[in-house]
Design a protein around this motif. Structure first.
Motif, PDB file in Angstrom:
ATOM      1  N   ALA C  50      23.495  65.767 -21.372  1.00  0.00           N
ATOM      2  CA  ALA C  50      23.156  66.257 -22.708  1.00  0.00           C
ATOM      3  C   ALA C  50      22.822  67.740 -22.582  1.00  0.00           C
ATOM      4  O   ALA C  50      22.236  68.163 -21.597  1.00  0.00           O
ATOM      5  CB  ALA C  50      21.960  65.494 -23.256  1.00  0.00           C
ATOM      6  N   ALA C  51      23.225  68.516 -23.581  1.00  0.00           N
ATOM      7  CA  ALA C  51      22.889  69.940 -23.587  1.00  0.00           C
ATOM      8  C   ALA C  51      22.077  70.239 -24.833  1.00  0.00           C
ATOM      9  O   ALA C  51      22.465  69.847 -25.934  1.00  0.00           O
ATOM     10  CB  ALA C  51      24.158  70.780 -23.562  1.00  0.00           C
ATOM     11  N   SER C  73      18.065  69.513 -22.463  1.00  0.00           N
ATOM     12  CA  SER C  73      19.223  69.314 -21.590  1.00  0.00           C
ATOM     13  C   SER C  73      18.857  68.378 -20.451  1.00  0.00           C
ATOM     14  O   SER C  73      17.703  68.303 -20.046  1.00  0.00           O
ATOM     15  CB  SER C  73      19.670  70.649 -20.984  1.00  0.00           C
ATOM     16  OG  SER C  73      19.893  71.570 -22.017  1.00  0.00           O
ATOM     17  N   GLY C  74      19.868  67.671 -19.946  1.00  0.00           N
ATOM     18  CA  GLY C  74      19.620  66.819 -18.796  1.00  0.00           C
ATOM     19  C   GLY C  74      20.553  65.638 -18.754  1.00  0.00           C
ATOM     20  O   GLY C  74      21.382  65.448 -19.636  1.00  0.00           O
ATOM     21  N   LYS C  75      20.366  64.852 -17.700  1.00  0.00           N
ATOM     22  CA  LYS C  75      21.227  63.688 -17.539  1.00  0.00           C
ATOM     23  C   LYS C  75      20.659  62.515 -18.337  1.00  0.00           C
ATOM     24  O   LYS C  75      19.451  62.290 -18.346  1.00  0.00           O
ATOM     25  CB  LYS C  75      21.283  63.340 -16.043  1.00  0.00           C
ATOM     26  CG  LYS C  75      22.351  62.347 -15.694  1.00  0.00           C
ATOM     27  CD  LYS C  75      22.603  62.358 -14.189  1.00  0.00           C
ATOM     28  CE  LYS C  75      22.571  60.949 -13.662  1.00  0.00           C
ATOM     29  NZ  LYS C  75      22.650  60.908 -12.198  1.00  0.00           N
ATOM     30  N   GLU C 104      16.739  62.731 -18.329  1.00  0.00           N
ATOM     31  CA  GLU C 104      16.054  63.322 -17.178  1.00  0.00           C
ATOM     32  C   GLU C 104      16.019  64.830 -17.412  1.00  0.00           C
ATOM     33  O   GLU C 104      17.067  65.476 -17.451  1.00  0.00           O
ATOM     34  CB  GLU C 104      16.842  63.006 -15.907  1.00  0.00           C
ATOM     35  CG  GLU C 104      16.096  63.291 -14.625  1.00  0.00           C
ATOM     36  CD  GLU C 104      16.907  62.794 -13.436  1.00  0.00           C
ATOM     37  OE1 GLU C 104      16.400  61.983 -12.646  1.00  0.00           O
ATOM     38  OE2 GLU C 104      18.072  63.215 -13.316  1.00  0.00           O
ATOM     39  N   ILE C 105      14.814  65.365 -17.586  1.00  0.00           N
ATOM     40  CA  ILE C 105      14.707  66.761 -18.031  1.00  0.00           C
ATOM     41  C   ILE C 105      15.179  67.711 -16.931  1.00  0.00           C
ATOM     42  O   ILE C 105      14.780  67.606 -15.777  1.00  0.00           O
ATOM     43  CB  ILE C 105      13.241  67.084 -18.419  1.00  0.00           C
ATOM     44  CG1 ILE C 105      12.797  66.135 -19.533  1.00  0.00           C
ATOM     45  CG2 ILE C 105      13.100  68.542 -18.862  1.00  0.00           C
ATOM     46  CD1 ILE C 105      11.317  66.178 -19.846  1.00  0.00           C
TER      47      ILE C 105
END
Lengths: 446, 483, 129
Positions: C50-51, C73-75, C104-105
């Motif tokens: 994610a962005a 953002s993160g997975k 996950e930040i």
């Protein structure tokens, strides 16, 4: 008063008074004077009888008493008069899109029944309520496959009607897709060529069954390979053939599309026709076009509504699955009525009759010296013959003898100048087929 | 009502097919055969006729009800054009006939219809040429956008954007996106027109086109339309005229004269071909001289011997967008309609359409909010905000109450920029008496919203079904009957 | 309107519950009311990236479709699969069972862009009715 505008001069004056203006011209003042038309040079109106007579004259200039052996994707099937009678009910044809379900239950239920017969014919899970025609249906199927897979390479079997392939190229000119056309070998899709290009970048393999040459095929093996590499399979099908032919569903196809003209819709010089589409249920949210669903009303009574509208342009605008708005509802209604009349056993009988007539014609043509009917693969109601002369020429001479003899394949395929595509439907009698073979013999041997 | 599948009996048939008269009985190869019969209905012809006749009676239609569905131009559909479409010379002609040697001579009547309708639409709109091929309005938009793309490609222009106002039909941004463009949206100003300052600030050399509906979906003719068109041309952007609302301007202004490059016309709206429960329609596209070479194939041409023919050798053409020549059966009705009305008849269409809309506007404005209060063209857009705020009566509730009163509701919740929108397009064929009864029902609704709002919220009571659970339909999908 | 004090918010009407380097994300009570009866939630797959500010999910109701933008953002390490069959959970329990994903930040700094419950409340009050 004769132009369907009901107002009398007195009424117009009253209405203008209510609006608070003194003339109709005042209502048009947002159009600045410099924008007045440079010309509006149209003939003055005619009476109803004059227009009808004039149009009758034009229709008679089309009047050709040809016995039809021409198909090539568009077929001369008999349409039971009940189809015309029911589709001519103005409670159907002067209604519009059923946005208000409580005022449109007739249309919505008819669409639901149409969706059902299309699912039954194709052996797939869900159908939409219609698309424009068989060509745009392939294009919509392709767009779906690209959205679902996120890939841009497309394998296109050249057994697909050339007109449809050309349409795909037109529509995607601005979209940087990669198209690969694979050849037809011995009448059927070339596995070898398809597998050569099939890879993990492929969005879709697009096939047609029966193909343009009339050959039937079982594409299950291609479907299996395509799925293994992450591509979807789109199959364009001839709905009358599905009365007897293995269905897209049983073949494992993801998206079945086709031209529904043969389901009770007149040839009418190219339209209006009917694009149909049925897909696996996992893809329903990616499907274009209107979809009708069953539900219940406040009292728990069964009723129907347009559903999954959030896919559509009036809600999702530039992110919609398709830009389609008006569809071919009335043609879909004709198809539903036609298939209801034919029924479970009728569609099979009809398909069989078409197949048998074609086999009979094959047997007669094959006896003509120098003519060879292509037999490398089985066919449905259409087949390819190799003539000892240029097919274009032969067709020209056959017209003079009263026959639309078929489609000269050289018009669509290079190097096939002596090939003719011949089509039979249930309408062709034994006598007509015999006379056709005789005429063909005369033309070829003269 | 029962489904057709729930009627009939095993083994019953609705058609009698010809017996095979052939001396052979060939076997269809087993390998390619379907394994299971489709579960189609097993009913008699009378079962089918009664079923679909009864279904038809559950619909509101133009022939049975007032139908002021905004943006859809639900005007009377003449009956004589149905007769014309049924002439066998038209209905039984195979579209590939002209592709056969000598075949053009066999379809001169149909080609004449196409050729003449192209000429008539060109004159009506002031465009240089038309293609009759697009199969619906949105299909016309897509065709038009592809023509625009082809024009720019041919000039070596690399352009990325299409500008549309926020009042546009959803098909505009959708068509532009599908043709490969990104969409820039411009807001509507206080007067109901596209915000000119914002438009100019968003217009740049990367813009391929601006798409406008005029009169727009608020029923307002943009007085600045020429300025918009000219500004677009200055950056070599083309201007697209969405002719959905052409019914308002016949003989009053021509998009071609204003300077528009591309236009589509909805034959099922302005030219009165039946809407068919959602289609078929037809969306012919007209172009200026600069775009003629890009028009789709085949083109209808007049040969030196003055016969008509098909031309496929047009190297700049975008190609085929439909298999043949468009929805011929729809075009045929249009040709007959234009011939019947003629010049004065067409002008009268627009004048009466605009008169009827303004009459409704003037009478209803006491009872409902009119967010853009000015002279309208063929339709006017009210808002039920006042009713919603006071008593919770929404545009949807009003629509349902109208159904109980035997009137098809206006378009609701569109355009999106008007809250609780009620978009009313009476069309020119409705009489003053019909409009008066509509206004009377709307006045009653405004009154009930004050005195007895529940009565409106409970509607419809007299329709074949009460309000349907659309949430359930979308959550628990039931899209077909199952055996 | 229900706004929980212990959560963080965005102006796009998402809530976040941050535990260590993990953020559970959903849409707020205000958002679900605005959308009405939710009929479908389209979520990313676990493992997707994610962005911040980019669309990562969408929500459909009968007459609307809305994109949902990633607040950080993160997975994506977990998605709420229950929403596939029961999208109404978002309407019924927007802050609990109606959660969308766990991210996950990736970039702690992005947390500065988030609003407290009190600030989000103020923000809502300032919106045109």
């Amino acid at each position: 008063m004769s132009n369907y505008v009901p107002h009398t001069q007195g009424e117009i004056r009253e209405m203008l008074k209510v609006i608070g203006v003194s003339s109709i011209d005042e209502l048009f003042t947002d159009i600045k004077p410099e924008l007045k038309p440079e010309s509006f040079n149209l003939p003055e109106g005619k009476s109803e009888s004059e227009v009808v007579e004039y149009m009758k004259g034009l229709a008679s200039r089309n009047n050709n008493p040809l016995v039809n052996f021409l198909g090539a994707g568009f077929y001369d099937h008999y349409i039971p008069v009940a189809v015309d009678a029911l589709a001519a009910r103005s409670e159907f044809y002067t209604a519009y899109t059923p946005y208000q379900p409580e005022a449109s239950q007739g249309w919505l239920q008819a669409h639901y029944e149409y969706q059902t017969v299309i699912c039954e014919l194709t052996g797939l899970d869900v159908s939409n309520a219609s698309l424009y025609d068989g060509g745009t249906a392939i294009y919509e199927g392709l767009k779906m496959a690209i959205r679902i897979t996120g890939k841009k390479k497309v394998i296109l079997d050249s057994g697909i009607n050339l007109i449809y392939r050309t349409m795909l190229y037109t529509y995607t000119a601005n979209l940087s897709l990669e198209f690969i056309e694979t050849p037809v070998v011995h009448g059927q899709s070339s596995r070898e060529e398809i597998y050569k290009y099939l890879d993990d970048k492929t969005a879709a393999v697009i096939l047609q069954n029966p193909n343009f040459f009339g050959a039937i095929d079982d594409h299950s093996d291609i479907v299996e390979k395509a799925h293994a590499s992450g591509a979807l399979v789109i199959q364009s099908v001839y709905p009358v053939a599905l009365g007897i032919l293995k269905t897209p569903g049983a073949t494992g196809v993801d998206i079945a599309v086709g031209e529904g003209q043969s389901l009770g819709i007149p040839l009418s010089f190219g339209g209006p026709y009917l694009g149909f589409m049925a897909v696996k249920k996992d893809f329903v949210r990616q499907m274009p076009g209107r979809i009708v669903g069953a539900t219940v009303d406040k009292d728990g009574k069964r009723g129907y509504v347009l559903t999954l509208q959030a896919r559509e342009q009036h809600i999702r605008r530039e992110k919609a699955t398709s830009n389609i708005c008006s569809n071919e509802a009335l043609c879909a209604l004709r198809a539903a009525i036609y298939l209801s009349l034919l029924g479970k056993s009728g569609i099979r009988e009809l398909a069989r009759l078409n197949f048998e007539k074609a086999e009979f014609a094959k047997s007669l043509l094959d006896r003509i010296p120098g003519v060879s009917v292509k037999k490398s693969s089985p066919t449905f109601n259409e087949f390819t013959v190799l003539l000892p002369k240029n097919a274009d020429e032969v067709v020209g001479k056959m017209i003079k003898k009263g026959f639309a003899a078929g489609f000269p394949l050289g018009r669509f395929y290079k190097g096939m100048d002596n090939y003719l595509l011949v089509t039979l439907t249930e309408k062709r009698t034994k006598g007509e087929i015999e006379r056709y073979a005789l005429a063909m013999e005369e033309v070829l041997c003269s | 009502m029962q489904l057709i599948f729930e009627k009939g009996a095993k083994g019953r048939k609705g058609v009698k097919l010809p017996e095979s008269d052939l001396p052979i009985k060939p076997e269809f190869p087993k390998k390619y055969m379907r394994d299971k019969e489709p579960s189609l209905p097993e009913v008699s012809e009378q079962d089918v006729v009664r079923h679909f006749s009864n279904l038809s009676r559950l619909n509101f239609s133009l022939d049975t009800n007032f139908y002021p569905l905004g943006s859809c131009t639900m005007k009377y559909n003449p009956k004589f054009t149905e007769k014309i479409a049924s002439f066998e010379g038209f209905s039984e002609t195979h579209p590939l006939l002209p592709h056969l040697p000598g075949g053009e001579a066999l379809v001169q009547g149909s080609l004449e219809v196409l050729y003449q309708t192209e000429r008539l639409l060109s004159e009506i709109t002031g465009m240089h040429a038309f293609t009759m091929q697009p199969l619906a309005g949105a299909h016309g938009e897509l065709t038009g956008t592809m023509l625009i793309a082809a024009y720019h490609r041919n000039k070596g222009n690399r352009k990325k954007y299409v500008i549309v106002p926020d009042s546009s039909h959803g098909t505009n941004p959708s068509s532009a996106a599908i043709a490969g463009y990104e969409v820039i949206v411009v807001a509507t100003d206080k007067t109901g027109c596209m915000d000119l300052t914002e438009f100019k600030s968003k217009l740049n050399k990367d813009v391929a086109a601006v798409m406008l509906t005029c009169p727009n979906t608020l029923g307002i003719f943009e007085p600045q339309i020429k300025e918009i068109c000219d500004a677009a041309h200055k950056v070599d952007a083309l201007s697209y005229y969405d002719g959905a609302n052409l019914n308002a301007i016949l003989g009053k202004v021509r998009p071609g004269d204003i300077g528009f490059d591309v236009i589509h016309v909805n034959l099922h709206k302005t030219f009165s071909t039946p809407h068919g429960g959602g289609g078929p329609g037809a969306g012919p596209v007209g172009v200026s001289k600069a775009l003629v070479d890009f028009l789709p194939l085949p083109r209808i041409i007049k040969r030196p011997d003055s016969s008509l023919g098909l031309e496929c050798d047009c190297p700049l053409s975008i190609g085929y967008i439909a298999p043949f020549y468009g929805n011929f059966g729809v075009i045929l009705r249009t040709y007959a309609y234009i011939m019947f009305l003629g010049k004065s008849g067409l002008i009268e269409v627009s004048e009466a359409a605009v008169l009827n809309a303004n009459y409704c506007r003037a009478l209803l404005k006491k009872y409902f909010d009119l967010p853009y209060d000015r002279t309208c063209m063929h339709e006017c857009v009210f808002s039920a905000s006042r009713q919603k705020d006071k008593s919770g009566v929404t545009a949807l509730d009003i629509a349902k109450y109208l159904i109980d009163k035997g009137m098809h509701p206006p378009t609701i919740y569109f355009p999106l920029i008007v809250k609780e929108a009620l978009m009313i397009e009476p069309t020119e064929t409705e009489s003053k008496q019909t409009l008066d009864s509509f206004v009377e029902v709307m006045r009653e609704i405004a009154g009930l919203a004050e005195s007895d709002p529940q009565k409106i919220k409970d509607a419809p009571k007299h329709a074949p079904v009460k309000r349907l659970d659309e949430v359930r339909a979308a959550r628990d999908l039931d899209l077909r009957w199952k055996p | 309107m229900n706004i929980l004090e212990n959560l963080l918010y965005t102006k796009e009407h998402e809530w976040l519950k941050i535990e260590g380097n993990l953020a559970t994300v959903g849409i707020t009570d205000y958002a679900q009311r605005l959308l009405g009866d939710i009929t479908f939630v389209e979520l990313p797959k676990a493992g997707d990236k994610a962005a911040q500010g980019k669309q990562f999910a969408s929500v459909e109701s009968i007459k609307a479709a809305s994109d949902v933008y990633a607040p950080l953002s993160g997975k994506i390490i977990k998605v709420n699969t229950a929403l596939a069959d029961s999208p109404q959970l978002v309407n019924q329990y927007p802050y609990t069972e109606g959660w969308f994903v766990v991210i996950e930040i990736e970039n702690e700094k992005e947390k500065q862009d988030l609003l407290s419950g009190a600030d989000y409340k103020k923000y809502l009050e300032g919106l045109p009715k």
